[in-house]
Design an enzyme around this catalytic site. Sequence first.
Site, short mmCIF file in Angstrom:
data_model
loop_
_atom_site.label_atom_id
_atom_site.label_comp_id
_atom_site.label_asym_id
_atom_site.label_seq_id
_atom_site.Cartn_x
_atom_site.Cartn_y
_atom_site.Cartn_z
N GLY A 1 -9.27 -8.65 0.49
CA GLY A 1 -8.01 -9.05 1.10
C GLY A 1 -7.69 -10.53 0.92
N LYS B 1 -19.85 -14.14 3.79
CA LYS B 1 -21.03 -13.27 3.88
C LYS B 1 -21.75 -13.13 2.55
CE LYS B 1 -18.76 -9.91 6.37
NZ LYS B 1 -17.47 -10.23 6.31
N ARG C 1 0.82 -1.22 0.00
CA ARG C 1 0.00 0.00 0.00
C ARG C 1 0.85 1.26 0.00
NH1 ARG C 1 -5.05 -1.92 3.78
NH2 ARG C 1 -6.28 -2.62 2.01
N GLY D 1 -14.33 -3.86 0.11
CA GLY D 1 -15.67 -3.28 0.28
C GLY D 1 -15.94 -2.19 -0.74
P1 AMP Z 1 -15.99 -12.59 3.44
O1 AMP Z 1 -15.50 -11.56 4.41
O2 AMP Z 1 -17.45 -12.67 3.33
O3 AMP Z 1 -15.31 -12.45 2.08
O4 AMP Z 1 -15.52 -13.99 4.01
C1 AMP Z 1 -14.19 -14.40 4.11
C2 AMP Z 1 -14.14 -15.59 5.02
O5 AMP Z 1 -15.00 -16.60 4.51
C3 AMP Z 1 -12.79 -16.24 5.17
O6 AMP Z 1 -12.28 -15.93 6.42
C4 AMP Z 1 -13.08 -17.75 5.02
O7 AMP Z 1 -12.52 -18.51 6.04
C5 AMP Z 1 -14.59 -17.79 5.12
N1 AMP Z 1 -15.17 -18.95 4.42
C6 AMP Z 1 -14.96 -19.33 3.16
N2 AMP Z 1 -15.61 -20.47 2.88
C7 AMP Z 1 -16.27 -20.82 4.00
C8 AMP Z 1 -17.11 -21.92 4.36
N3 AMP Z 1 -17.39 -22.88 3.48
N4 AMP Z 1 -17.62 -21.96 5.60
C9 AMP Z 1 -17.33 -20.99 6.50
N5 AMP Z 1 -16.52 -19.92 6.23
C10 AMP Z 1 -16.01 -19.84 4.99
#
Ligand code: AMP
Length: 392
Positions: free
Chosen positions: A350, A197, A35, A373
């Site tokens: 990230g 999410k 960065r 985001g």
């Molecule tokens: P996000 O902030 O929504 O992009 O989520 C990122 C997080 O999703 C990472 O820390 C991953 O460990 C988690 N993740 C990815 N696949 C899965 C899954 N099948 N079950 C639970 N968490 C997950």
Amino acid sequence: MYSVINQIQIDKKKVFIRVDYNVPLADGKIADDRRIAESLPTIEHALSREAKIILGSHLGRPKGVSNPGFSLLPVAEHLSDLLGRDVIFPEDCVGDAVKKLAGDLREGEIMLLENLRFHPEEEKNDPHFSKQLAQLAEVYIDDAFGVMHRAHASTAGMVSHFKEKGIGFLVKKEIEYLQGLLSKPAHPFLAIFGGAKVSDKIGVIENLMNHVDVFIIGGGMAYTFLKARGVDIGQSIVDEAKIHQAEKILKRAEIKGVQVLLPVDSVLASDILAGVKSRVANNGEKWDGLKALDIGPQTIAGFAAKIRQAKTILWNGPMGVFEVPDFEKGTFEIARAVGESGACAVVGGGDSVLAIRRSGIADKMAHLSTGGGAMMEFLEGKTLPGLKVLEA
Ligand code: AMP
């Protein structure tokens, strides 16, 4: 439209540049200086115009209190090494001492303010704090794409005090790539989403429906979509409140002829733990109350085959719990497929950017976004508050 720093008369003027120096630290040292390095073209341009440069940034989440663990001092030292010149580093970002230092800056001098988030007023977009920041300079430049979806004092409030304002080269590059995805992508255009999410991504999927040919949905969010299709997902992560919307998206995609690829098999385990017993299971088999924590081999092969045909790729979000080695394979295989595709690939968020870097294929990507985001909100069609205030 926005002015870019090289279209603004900044010669010998005091220029406030909002940078994103929210770098990872390990034992007080900078673990990844990307960065800082990415801010250099804008800073070097300002130096070439003999501007008096005031840099402002946040680092981490100090929650509105001064905390040496979140000081930008290591960043100031590193920036000084990169530029080969002194960087003035005051103890705060506002107050009389800072005002005097800013007033005394000579042409070609640089000052990096201490962490803006040591003051709760920064995130509250407080008018008085905004004014104090604005009083330091004559021109405002935003080059911190990663925080442009936030209306904070340094990204929104202070900007109203400037007649001369614009974006830096980093933000310009981000906008060009993201706008390019929406306006003139080479087809097939494939969007890959993952992560836990659903709520962060569902709006983007809806907005991209008119642009992409294929959606690949993996990671935790895929199980909400699978549940919407009536698949038994055991104890996998699910956003119950979004099932209906997921169902509507799947229907709309079908009507529009947009393909949606979901996992056909997954790696299941009882817990997110290294070394835990795991097994691969197909959709429709008994998942015995287990959680799907990565995509399975058939899914990887199917996703990778589609990725190889793509001419444009957008990727945000890991395919599994990639932080645990037992469940990292899907994410890294997809990263490799994206790298080998030869497509114009834009990657944000990230986790996905980290996977790309750890796979050693960062140089094969057209663009690694510095905003997760912010990138998603831009692609959702929302106006980023940090950009709105810069509109001429
Ligand atoms: P996000 O902030 O929504 O992009 O989520 C990122 C997080 O999703 C990472 O820390 C991953 O460990 C988690 N993740 C990815 N696949 C899965 C899954 N099948 N079950 C639970 N968490 C997950």
